[in-house]
Design a protein around this motif. Structure first.
Motif, short mmCIF file in Angstrom:
data_model
loop_
_atom_site.label_atom_id
_atom_site.label_comp_id
_atom_site.label_asym_id
_atom_site.label_seq_id
_atom_site.Cartn_x
_atom_site.Cartn_y
_atom_site.Cartn_z
N UNK A 155 0.85 -1.19 0.00
CA UNK A 155 0.00 0.00 0.00
C UNK A 155 0.87 1.23 0.00
N UNK A 156 0.36 2.35 0.51
CA UNK A 156 1.22 3.53 0.60
C UNK A 156 2.12 3.44 1.82
N UNK A 157 2.99 4.43 1.99
CA UNK A 157 3.96 4.38 3.09
C UNK A 157 3.30 4.43 4.46
N UNK A 158 2.15 5.10 4.56
CA UNK A 158 1.43 5.14 5.85
C UNK A 158 0.84 3.77 6.17
N UNK A 159 0.45 3.04 5.16
CA UNK A 159 -0.07 1.68 5.36
C UNK A 159 1.03 0.76 5.85
N UNK A 160 2.22 0.93 5.32
CA UNK A 160 3.37 0.15 5.77
C UNK A 160 3.63 0.40 7.26
#
Length: 277
Positions: A155-160
């Motif tokens: 996903x995006x970096x915030x999801x990581x």
């Protein structure tokens, strides 16, 4: 070894805008191949890592978004709606060794591209046992009861970052970097496919199913953007008003918990009016 891929679309390569994930729009048609590419990369990586079987469960909107004709022939796809466990359907049969959350996103009220929890709008926050929860956390609690580890998240970096809280050992791939809810710095499909494939290959080693755990009681709280949605949600048995725009319920385990959550969101979505919410 069997891997289940729960495939959502908001966290897919190139996706930043509501129309990118809204079935029937030209932008959705454009983004479907990139979504399919992400999933294909995971499939390829898992087979390279030693998987014998990969089942893809479509988990976005109508759950009819991936291009079956472009998928790796070794995989199978569960597509369509009205499934008992929704986004993680298939995990309950006792033959899944590891699960991947591909194309996932952060939860309602959080920073992240197209951040939400089940409903695109209306829900402004979800908490489980007092901790803010994304769909990733909710689904991780479900699969934990079946002894299935989350081995890969994309996903995006915030999801990581979010995944570190519910699956700290999982491999994670950021396909884009958050700028705003509707903007991101995106990597190209060729690059993200290579990254996902490599991570999935390594993640296969984490796919070791354990004995199902004893279900634990969980309290789920939801906050809405309008007061009348509390009344709608409270129609579901066991769901009680806890504030002007909040409801909560307690379930003996997350199998029941996610099914109640699904019932609440279904009822609430039917109570939303087009202009005023």
């Amino acid at each position: 070894m069997k891997i289940l891929i729960s495939a959502d679309m908001e966290g897919a390569t190139g996706v930043t805008w509501p129309a990118d994930v809204l079935p029937g729009t030209p932008q959705w048609e454009r983004c479907r191949p990139m979504f399919t590419s992400d999933v294909n990369a995971a499939v390829t990586g898992f087979f390279e890592g030693g998987a014998d079987e990969v089942l893809i469960n479509e988990a976005h909107w109508t759950m009819r978004n991936l291009l079956l004709e472009q998928l790796d022939d070794r995989a199978q796809m569960l597509t369509g709606r009205h499934k008992s466990l929704s986004m993680v359907e298939g995990v309950q049969h006792g033959d899944v060794d590891g699960i991947a959350f591909v194309g996932y996103h952060t939860g309602a009220g959080e920073e992240g591209v197209l951040a939400h929890t089940y409903l695109a709008n209306s829900i402004t926050g979800v908490w489980v046992d007092g901790a803010r929860a994304s769909e990733g956390l909710l689904n991780a609690l479900v699969v934990e009861e079946y002894g299935v580890p989350v081995v890969l998240v994309t996903g995006d970096d915030r999801t990581v970052e979010d995944a570190k809280g519910y699956a700290p050992d999982a491999f994670a791939v950021a396909v884009k970097d958050y700028v705003s809810r509707y903007a991101a710095v995106c990597r190209t499909p060729g690059r993200t496919a290579a990254d996902i494939r490599a991570a999935a290959r390594k993640a296969t080693a984490l796919s070791v199913r354990s004995s199902p755990s004893q279900p634990q009681e969980h309290t789920v709280e939801l906050e809405f953007d309008a007061e009348h949605l509390v009344g709608a949600a409270s129609v579901v048995p066991g769901v009680e008003r806890t504030g002007e725009r909040r409801v909560s319920y307690t379930s003996p385990g997350m199998y029941e918990g996610i099914r109640t959550f699904k019932a609440v969101t279904t009822v609430v979505s039917a109570a939303v009016e087009e202009q005023y919410g």
